[in-house]
Design a protein around this motif. Sequence first.
Motif, mmCIF file in Angstrom:
data_model
loop_
_atom_site.group_PDB
_atom_site.id
_atom_site.type_symbol
_atom_site.label_atom_id
_atom_site.label_comp_id
_atom_site.label_asym_id
_atom_site.label_seq_id
_atom_site.Cartn_x
_atom_site.Cartn_y
_atom_site.Cartn_z
ATOM 1 N N ARG A 47 -6.317 -12.068 -7.055
ATOM 2 C CA ARG A 47 -6.281 -10.749 -7.696
ATOM 3 C C ARG A 47 -5.216 -10.713 -8.791
ATOM 4 N N VAL A 48 -4.028 -11.257 -8.492
ATOM 5 C CA VAL A 48 -2.928 -11.241 -9.461
ATOM 6 C C VAL A 48 -3.273 -12.077 -10.686
ATOM 7 N N ARG A 49 -3.832 -13.264 -10.487
ATOM 8 C CA ARG A 49 -4.174 -14.146 -11.613
ATOM 9 C C ARG A 49 -5.188 -13.464 -12.538
ATOM 10 N N SER A 50 -6.252 -12.923 -11.961
ATOM 11 C CA SER A 50 -7.286 -12.282 -12.784
ATOM 12 C C SER A 50 -6.765 -11.025 -13.462
ATOM 13 N N ALA A 51 -5.935 -10.231 -12.747
ATOM 14 C CA ALA A 51 -5.414 -8.983 -13.318
ATOM 15 C C ALA A 51 -4.516 -9.260 -14.514
ATOM 16 N N ILE A 52 -3.682 -10.280 -14.405
ATOM 17 C CA ILE A 52 -2.794 -10.626 -15.528
ATOM 18 C C ILE A 52 -3.607 -11.084 -16.735
ATOM 19 N N LYS A 53 -4.584 -11.955 -16.506
ATOM 20 C CA LYS A 53 -5.405 -12.465 -17.615
ATOM 21 C C LYS A 53 -6.223 -11.346 -18.255
ATOM 22 N N TYR A 57 -2.574 -10.841 -20.909
ATOM 23 C CA TYR A 57 -1.367 -11.652 -20.837
ATOM 24 C C TYR A 57 -1.716 -13.060 -20.350
ATOM 25 N N GLN A 58 -0.868 -13.995 -20.707
ATOM 26 C CA GLN A 58 -1.118 -15.384 -20.311
ATOM 27 C C GLN A 58 -0.555 -15.633 -18.923
ATOM 28 N N PHE A 59 -1.379 -16.175 -18.066
ATOM 29 C CA PHE A 59 -0.906 -16.537 -16.732
ATOM 30 C C PHE A 59 -0.206 -17.894 -16.831
ATOM 31 N N PRO A 60 1.015 -18.020 -16.319
ATOM 32 C CA PRO A 60 1.783 -19.270 -16.486
ATOM 33 C C PRO A 60 1.123 -20.465 -15.798
ATOM 34 N N ILE A 61 1.059 -21.564 -16.510
ATOM 35 C CA ILE A 61 0.528 -22.806 -15.932
ATOM 36 C C ILE A 61 1.713 -23.573 -15.365
#
Length: 509
Positions: A47-53, A57-61
């Motif tokens: 949920r957090v990964r998709s919500a940030i993207k 915003y860029q999700f940190p790799i």
Amino acid sequence: MFCKLTSYALKGLKPMEIEVEVDLNSGLPAFDIVGLPDSAVKESKDRVRSAIKNSGYQFPISRITVNLAPASIRKEGSLYDLPIAIAILCCNKMVNNNNINKYLLFGELALDGTLRSSKQLFPIICALTQMEALKNCYFIVPMSSKTQMNCLNSSKILYASNLKDVIYFLNGTEDKLEMNTCSYQLSENNSIYTDFQDIYGQEFAKGALVVAASGYHNLLFIGPPGSGKTMLSKSFPSLFQQLTFEQIINLTQIYSLADLLAENELMTTRPFRTPHHTITAQALCGGGQNPKPGEISLAHLGILFLDELLEFSKKTLEVLRQPLESRDITISRANQNVTYPADFLLIASTNPCPCGYYPDRDRCTCSLPVVKKYLHKLSGPLLDRIDLHVETEPIDFNSMTQKSSLSTSKMVELTKVALDRQAHRFKDRPNFYNAHMTVNDINIYCNLSQSANTLLKQWLDSSKSSARSYHKILKLSRTIADIADCDDISDIHVSKAIQYRSLDHDFFA
């Protein structure tokens, strides 16, 4: 890069601080959540990964590790989504972390970044707004919880619709958060109950209900089928005053934890719980791995009605002993103890025998030993905790055609007189009634006339009742005197109280 935010969980109705620690490190990209999370918390990774993207915003790799401390306590629910997302963005320098610790963040994230509420949010915010240590903190919560949160009348609550609005607010670039308006007002209670004037032939039982509502006394109806026990009990809530603002908040906390309220709903009516006689002891008192409120706590500030009392299992009935005395219940499990409030009024009804018609020997087919065995399912210690034992008589033709009957409005008037006297007497103790008096209170407030004292001594010598029964008679007498607007207790008040204790006499004579 490291960031730590503070969040809270609940242990019963008490808040417990949870530290949300996020670390971004070099290495193979991964996203791990540790600290004894349940399935809902583990799934927050996606949920957090998709919500940030999806919020732009860029999700940190990076190798992301989220620790929910203390690690020994199991974390439940989805409210950690928002603090985890903000902590990750702080580590990635996308959110300004200056003064971020003065904001407490709560909310589940949808895949598009929209904020959603949870059943645990209201009781958490209720508890946090009362903590002196957090008086300078602000609470950022989902906009969808606004209707419930408005009743808290706190200017420290801020509403956000989505993750992007929270980020803009924390960065100081744009303020799209809405502040709590503190505008909640109590509304009229429109609950409809059968008027007591439509219930004929039970004037003595109605008088007992007035006493029960006036002094918060527990009551047991004993009578044959069709005599009106259930109808009288179901009309009983109409004698109570409307819930106060604080009581509404208290009940909404409990019902939110039990997941019995729709989103944004408030518990504005006094509870009237009617569990079936097949209920288990655990369902009555509450429980589970993470203990939830049972029927006893769900009846807090209201009425627990046990119809066909003697059909309940003995183990289930004995659960009532401690809560009836202490007005709370502690549920113990291997890894935690949780205490819930249980200040309820018990109304119960039962038939006097298995067939239901004792002592009418023309209709009753039960032998005297069978009747005794049936009634003895109700243990002495539990019976001692029930103030009024009232027999309801079979309804005859004359009763059904009578022209006048005690009405709800008249009964409410009588109740209000007694409640006003108790409010003045116990002005330093809110939600305190005659039934709650201690031995010291009884010595102070139960002043008996000489004739009343003599009558009470004769009753105690003849009935062989316990000290608790003796104190129950004094409390009942005090309530009956309050209804009559009398300062002192006379022999008339004591004799009425004794009449309301039918099981102290020889019921099998």
